[in-house]
Design a protein around this motif. Structure first.
Motif, PDB file in Angstrom:
ATOM      1  N   GLU A   1       0.830  -1.209   0.000  1.00 48.03           N
ATOM      2  CA  GLU A   1       0.000   0.000   0.000  1.00 48.03           C
ATOM      3  C   GLU A   1       0.865   1.259   0.000  1.00 48.03           C
ATOM      4  OE1 GLU A   1      -3.264   0.381  -0.435  1.00 48.03           O
ATOM      5  OE2 GLU A   1      -3.260  -1.782  -0.796  1.00 48.03           O
ATOM      6  N   TYR A   2       1.945   1.203   0.758  1.00 52.02           N
ATOM      7  CA  TYR A   2       2.898   2.326   0.782  1.00 52.02           C
ATOM      8  C   TYR A   2       3.455   2.590  -0.615  1.00 52.02           C
ATOM      9  CZ  TYR A   2       7.598   4.334   1.199  1.00 52.02           C
ATOM     10  OH  TYR A   2       8.743   5.076   1.004  1.00 52.02           O
ATOM     11  N   LEU A   3       3.854   1.520  -1.305  1.00 53.53           N
ATOM     12  CA  LEU A   3       4.416   1.655  -2.653  1.00 53.53           C
ATOM     13  C   LEU A   3       3.357   2.131  -3.652  1.00 53.53           C
ATOM     14  CD1 LEU A   3       6.617  -1.582  -2.758  1.00 53.53           C
ATOM     15  CD2 LEU A   3       7.419   0.768  -2.481  1.00 53.53           C
ATOM     16  N   ARG A   4       2.147   1.612  -3.505  1.00 49.52           N
ATOM     17  CA  ARG A   4       1.064   2.001  -4.404  1.00 49.52           C
ATOM     18  C   ARG A   4       0.794   3.518  -4.316  1.00 49.52           C
ATOM     19  NH1 ARG A   4      -2.539  -1.658  -5.836  1.00 49.52           N
ATOM     20  NH2 ARG A   4      -2.421  -2.721  -3.821  1.00 49.52           N
ATOM     21  N   GLU A   5       0.761   4.000  -3.066  1.00 44.03           N
ATOM     22  CA  GLU A   5       0.490   5.426  -2.867  1.00 44.03           C
ATOM     23  C   GLU A   5       1.675   6.292  -3.286  1.00 44.03           C
ATOM     24  OE1 GLU A   5      -0.829   6.225   1.104  1.00 44.03           O
ATOM     25  OE2 GLU A   5      -2.449   4.732   0.996  1.00 44.03           O
ATOM     26  N   LYS A   6       2.869   5.868  -2.931  1.00 42.41           N
ATOM     27  CA  LYS A   6       4.061   6.671  -3.231  1.00 42.41           C
ATOM     28  C   LYS A   6       4.257   6.854  -4.731  1.00 42.41           C
ATOM     29  CE  LYS A   6       9.037   7.002  -2.416  1.00 42.41           C
ATOM     30  NZ  LYS A   6      10.216   6.434  -1.742  1.00 42.41           N
ATOM     31  N   TYR A   7       4.025   5.774  -5.490  1.00 38.13           N
ATOM     32  CA  TYR A   7       4.291   5.821  -6.939  1.00 38.13           C
ATOM     33  C   TYR A   7       3.012   5.917  -7.773  1.00 38.13           C
ATOM     34  CZ  TYR A   7       8.912   4.517  -5.303  1.00 38.13           C
ATOM     35  OH  TYR A   7      10.113   4.500  -4.645  1.00 38.13           O
ATOM     36  N   HIS A   8       1.879   6.152  -7.091  1.00 35.33           N
ATOM     37  CA  HIS A   8       0.585   6.333  -7.779  1.00 35.33           C
ATOM     38  C   HIS A   8       0.297   5.186  -8.745  1.00 35.33           C
ATOM     39  CE1 HIS A   8       0.777  10.309  -6.027  1.00 35.33           C
ATOM     40  NE2 HIS A   8       1.906  10.545  -6.667  1.00 35.33           N
ATOM     41  N   LYS A   9       0.502   3.962  -8.263  1.00 35.50           N
ATOM     42  CA  LYS A   9       0.280   2.791  -9.115  1.00 35.50           C
ATOM     43  C   LYS A   9      -1.196   2.405  -9.108  1.00 35.50           C
ATOM     44  CE  LYS A   9       4.856   0.600  -8.801  1.00 35.50           C
ATOM     45  NZ  LYS A   9       5.121   0.259 -10.194  1.00 35.50           N
ATOM     46  N   ALA A  10      -1.740   2.211 -10.300  1.00 34.68           N
ATOM     47  CA  ALA A  10      -3.153   1.841 -10.412  1.00 34.68           C
ATOM     48  C   ALA A  10      -3.353   0.334 -10.278  1.00 34.68           C
ATOM     49  CB  ALA A  10      -3.710   2.325 -11.743  1.00 34.68           C
ATOM     50  N   GLY A  11      -2.425  -0.445 -10.826  1.00 34.02           N
ATOM     51  CA  GLY A  11      -2.570  -1.903 -10.845  1.00 34.02           C
ATOM     52  C   GLY A  11      -1.953  -2.577  -9.633  1.00 34.02           C
TER      53      GLY A  11
ATOM     54  N   VAL B   1       0.787  -4.169  -7.233  1.00 33.40           N
ATOM     55  CA  VAL B   1       2.164  -3.838  -6.869  1.00 33.40           C
ATOM     56  C   VAL B   1       2.920  -5.129  -6.591  1.00 33.40           C
ATOM     57  CG1 VAL B   1       3.632  -2.680  -5.172  1.00 33.40           C
ATOM     58  CG2 VAL B   1       1.498  -1.613  -5.909  1.00 33.40           C
ATOM     59  N   PHE B   2       4.084  -5.304  -7.211  1.00 30.87           N
ATOM     60  CA  PHE B   2       4.899  -6.500  -6.959  1.00 30.87           C
ATOM     61  C   PHE B   2       5.684  -6.303  -5.672  1.00 30.87           C
ATOM     62  CE2 PHE B   2       8.709  -9.048  -7.016  1.00 30.87           C
ATOM     63  CZ  PHE B   2       8.265 -10.272  -7.472  1.00 30.87           C
TER      64      PHE B   2
ATOM     65  N   LYS C   1      11.384  -5.701  -4.638  1.00 32.23           N
ATOM     66  CA  LYS C   1      10.408  -4.925  -5.414  1.00 32.23           C
ATOM     67  C   LYS C   1      10.316  -5.391  -6.866  1.00 32.23           C
ATOM     68  CE  LYS C   1      10.417  -0.441  -4.997  1.00 32.23           C
ATOM     69  NZ  LYS C   1      10.943   0.941  -4.893  1.00 32.23           N
ATOM     70  N   THR C   2      11.254  -6.248  -7.279  1.00 32.90           N
ATOM     71  CA  THR C   2      11.236  -6.783  -8.646  1.00 32.90           C
ATOM     72  C   THR C   2      11.459  -8.289  -8.611  1.00 32.90           C
ATOM     73  OG1 THR C   2      13.636  -6.471  -8.937  1.00 32.90           O
ATOM     74  CG2 THR C   2      12.210  -4.626  -9.596  1.00 32.90           C
ATOM     75  N   SER C   3      11.015  -8.969  -9.653  1.00 27.36           N
ATOM     76  CA  SER C   3      11.180 -10.433  -9.699  1.00 27.36           C
ATOM     77  C   SER C   3      12.655 -10.802  -9.796  1.00 27.36           C
ATOM     78  CB  SER C   3      10.392 -11.021 -10.869  1.00 27.36           C
ATOM     79  OG  SER C   3      10.750 -10.397 -12.074  1.00 27.36           O
ATOM     80  N   LYS C   4      13.451  -9.977 -10.470  1.00 25.86           N
ATOM     81  CA  LYS C   4      14.901 -10.227 -10.575  1.00 25.86           C
ATOM     82  C   LYS C   4      15.539 -10.204  -9.188  1.00 25.86           C
ATOM     83  CE  LYS C   4      17.492  -8.075 -13.745  1.00 25.86           C
ATOM     84  NZ  LYS C   4      18.285  -6.982 -14.390  1.00 25.86           N
ATOM     85  N   ALA C   5      15.194  -9.183  -8.408  1.00 31.62           N
ATOM     86  CA  ALA C   5      15.749  -9.078  -7.052  1.00 31.62           C
ATOM     87  C   ALA C   5      15.255 -10.219  -6.173  1.00 31.62           C
ATOM     88  CB  ALA C   5      15.366  -7.733  -6.433  1.00 31.62           C
ATOM     89  N   LEU C   6      13.991 -10.610  -6.356  1.00 26.98           N
ATOM     90  CA  LEU C   6      13.420 -11.681  -5.532  1.00 26.98           C
ATOM     91  C   LEU C   6      14.166 -12.997  -5.726  1.00 26.98           C
ATOM     92  CD1 LEU C   6      11.250 -12.828  -3.641  1.00 26.98           C
ATOM     93  CD2 LEU C   6       9.788 -13.163  -5.641  1.00 26.98           C
TER      94      LEU C   6
END
Length: 220
Positions: free
Chosen positions: A37-47, A49-50, A69-74
Motif C-alpha cells: 500500500e505504501y508503494l502504491r500510494e508513493k508511486y501512484h500505481k493503479a494496478g 504492486v509487486f 520490489k522486482t522479480s529479478k531481485a526476488l
C-alpha cells in the motif's frame, strides 16, 4: 512500519512488534500488504504492486525485514538467503548473564508444529536440524544483559530456543522460559543489522535498525 532503505529493486523496513510479515490464519493485515500500500500510494500505481517476501521475523520480534520490489531481485535474494550470503545480526535482552562472554552455540533443533515451538538438543536426534549461532555479551545493566547474536543457520525460533537452552531466555519470551511477559506482548529481540551485496547493483548494503522506543533498550 518505518522505511529504512529503498531503491528500484529492494525495500528494507523496520517492523514493529506484533506485526506479521506474511498473511496467516489470524487474518490480521500483514506487513507485506502495508508495504504494498505504501508503494502504491508513493508511486501512484493503479494496478497490482509487486512485492516479494524473502524472509520472515517472528510476530513478537521487531527490526529489519528485507523485501524485493522486482522479480529479478526476488530470485537473487532468495538464493542469497538460502546460501547464507545475507548476514543478519540480532540484539537480545536476557535476564541471566551468559556463562561465557562470547561463544558459538551448536545444537540440533526439533520443531513441534502443533506447539509452534522448537526444542534444542546437544546431539543429533531424529528429525533434528543443525543450528549454529555466535553470540557475544555487549553490555549489562543492573537487572539485564544485552547480547549480540549472529545467525549462522536459519531455523525455526532458533535464537529464542538456543539462548533458552543455555539458561538465558529472552526477556518477555514466556514460550521459552521467561518468567514474565512484556507489557506489549513483545519479546526483547531485535533484528538489528543486515548486510549483503545488492542483488542488482552489487553495492554493499549495510543497514541498522532503530532501537525500539522503550526504556529498557535505551538503558544500554
Amino acid at each position: 512500519m518505518q522505511v529504512i532503505f529503498e531503491d528500484n529493486h529492494i525495500i528494507i523496513v523496520s517492523k514493529a512488534t506484533g506485526e506479521i510479515v506474511q498473511g496467516d490464519k489470524t487474518g490480521d493485515v500483514p506487513l507485506s500488504k502495508t508495504v504494498k500500500e505504501y508503494l502504491r500510494e508513493k508511486y501512484h500505481k493503479a494496478g497490482n504492486v509487486f512485492l516479494g517476501v524473502v524472509h520472515r521475523l517472528d510476530r513478537p520480534v521487531s527490526g529489519l525485514v528485507v523485501f524485493a520490489k522486482t522479480s529479478k531481485a526476488l530470485s537473487r535474494l532468495n538464493d542469497m538467503f538460502r546460501l547464507g550470503n545475507v548476514h543478519k545480526t540480532y540484539w537480545a535482552i536476557v535476564k541471566n548473564r551468559p556463562e561465557k562472554e562470547e561463544d558459538t552455540l551448536t545444537h540440533w533443533i526439533v520443531r513441534n508444529e502443533k506447539q509452534n515451538k522448537s526444542y534444542a538438543h546437544d546431539k543429533e536426534v531424529k528429525h533434528s536440524k543443525k543450528a549454529v549461532l555466535h553470540y557475544r555479551l555487549i553490555s549489562s545493566s543492573t537487572n539485564y544483559h544485552l547480547v549480540e547474536v549472529e545467525l549462522l543457520t536459519g531455523r525455526h525460533h532458533q535464537i529464542r530456543c538456543q539462548l533458552a537452552k543455555i539458561g538465558c531466555p529472552i526477556k518477555g519470551d514466556l514460550k521459552y522460559g521467561a518468567p514474565r511477559s512484556n507489557p506489549d506482548g513483545s519479546i526483547s529481540l531485535l533484528s538489528r543489522h543486515v548486510e549483503f551485496i545488492h542483488p542488482v547493483s552489487k553495492e554493499v548494503i549495510s543497514i541498522d535498525a532503530p532501537l525500539p522506543e522503550t526504556d529498557i533498550w535505551h538503558s544500554f
